[in-house]
Design a protein around this motif. Structure first.
Motif, PDB file in Angstrom:
ATOM      1  N   ARG A  54      11.279  -6.905  34.762  1.00 10.75           N
ATOM      2  CA  ARG A  54      10.501  -8.027  35.284  1.00 10.75           C
ATOM      3  C   ARG A  54      11.105  -9.355  34.825  1.00 10.75           C
ATOM      4  N   ALA A  55      11.517  -9.408  33.569  1.00 14.09           N
ATOM      5  CA  ALA A  55      12.149 -10.619  33.069  1.00 14.09           C
ATOM      6  C   ALA A  55      13.478 -10.864  33.773  1.00 14.09           C
ATOM      7  N   GLN A  56      14.212  -9.790  34.021  1.00 11.80           N
ATOM      8  CA  GLN A  56      15.490  -9.916  34.716  1.00 11.80           C
ATOM      9  C   GLN A  56      15.289 -10.477  36.119  1.00 11.80           C
ATOM     10  N   GLU A 106       8.505  -0.771  28.284  1.00 14.76           N
ATOM     11  CA  GLU A 106       9.525  -1.716  27.811  1.00 14.76           C
ATOM     12  C   GLU A 106      10.582  -1.944  28.889  1.00 14.76           C
ATOM     13  N   GLU A 116       9.143  -4.189  31.577  1.00 17.49           N
ATOM     14  CA  GLU A 116       9.056  -5.576  31.114  1.00 17.49           C
ATOM     15  C   GLU A 116      10.417  -6.255  31.175  1.00 17.49           C
ATOM     16  N   ALA A 117      11.461  -5.532  30.759  1.00 14.13           N
ATOM     17  CA  ALA A 117      12.806  -6.103  30.796  1.00 14.13           C
ATOM     18  C   ALA A 117      13.257  -6.327  32.236  1.00 14.13           C
ATOM     19  N   LEU A 134      19.252  -9.353  28.409  1.00  9.97           N
ATOM     20  CA  LEU A 134      18.324  -8.420  29.039  1.00  9.97           C
ATOM     21  C   LEU A 134      19.039  -7.155  29.497  1.00  9.97           C
ATOM     22  N   SER A 193       7.801 -12.489  28.176  1.00  7.16           N
ATOM     23  CA  SER A 193       7.150 -11.392  28.892  1.00  7.16           C
ATOM     24  C   SER A 193       7.879 -10.079  28.685  1.00  7.16           C
ATOM     25  N   SER A 194       9.144 -10.155  28.247  1.00  6.66           N
ATOM     26  CA  SER A 194       9.914  -8.948  27.980  1.00  6.66           C
ATOM     27  C   SER A 194       9.799  -8.500  26.532  1.00  6.66           C
TER      28      SER A 194
END
Length: 235
Positions: free
Chosen positions: A97-99, A91, A94-95, A199, A171-172
């Motif tokens: 990566r979104a950031q 998790e 993923e966060a 995020l 994606s997050s």
């Protein structure tokens, strides 16, 4: 130990101790000749472990996990705790990566011209299907223009930015309602700062859950150690 002793040592009330035993968080307490419950330090460890697990995964999963730790093979119990650590790490990644994606969006927009993209071009650029973009349009997340005689979609800079933000949030792990809330907050804004703030808050919550799981570690180990010699328990 009496119920009051366990409550004092664990930080729960007497009624909460009884309720958590009824829910299966605690192994059944032995009964004295007078009918009163007789607890051990294992029950205290179980309650403390439960508190940490609740902070990490919530009360329902915490109850299920403690039951697995008490009754399943030791190897399976260790694996169950490891799975929670892995999930939190996933998790967090993923966060992050979104950031990173949101920061990249800002950088790309600085060099972006006013060209428009077709739905096929945008889908290829984002790595999603055209049907996904149409679904996001139906949900009000991305709003293309229709200007050709065949009413074909085309996406300008604002729509492209919105689509990139949606990809980053999805994606997050954000569901459509949560994404819609973010997109509504971004409506009319030039920067996706609200999405980045959300995020950051998500990363803070993941960190807090990870710390809660770490705090529960010693008590979880004590629960496993205390029950591994239980007659009939598989190794």
């Amino acid at each position: 130990m009496r119920t009051a002793d366990v409550a004092r040592e664990s930080g729960y009330s007497v009624q909460q101790v009884r309720d958590l035993e009824r829910l299966g968080v605690l192994p059944p307490a032995a009964r004295a000749d007078n009918g009163y419950r007789r607890y051990t330090h294992t029950h205290v460890h179980a309650l403390r472990a439960y508190r940490g697990l609740v902070g990490a995964v919530g009360p329902v999963e915490a109850r299920l996990l403690l039951a697995r730790l008490r009754t399943g093979p030791v190897a399976a119990a260790a694996a169950a705790v490891g799975e929670v650590h892995v999930r939190l790490a996933r998790e967090r990644e993923e966060a992050l990566r979104a950031q990173r994606a949101l920061w990249a969006i800002q950088a790309e927009e600085a060099a972006q011209d006013d060209d428009f993209m077709t739905i096929t071009q945008l889908a290829e650029a984002l790595g999603v299907r055209s049907s996904t973009l149409r679904f996001w349009e139906e949900e009000g997340l991305v709003r293309p223009e229709r200007v050709t005689t065949h009413r074909a979609r085309r996406y300008g800079p604002r729509a492209v930015r919105a689509a990139r933000v949606v990809v980053a949030l999805r994606s997050s792990g954000y569901g459509i309602p949560a994404v819609r809330e973010v997109m509504d907050s971004l409506d009319g804004l030039d920067e996706p700062e609200d999405a980045r703030r959300i995020l950051r808050e998500r990363l803070d919550r993941i960190a807090a859950r990870s710390v809660a799981l770490l705090r529960a570690g010693t008590d979880l180990a004590a629960v496993v150690d205390a029950t591994r010699e239980t007659p009939g328990r598989p190794e």
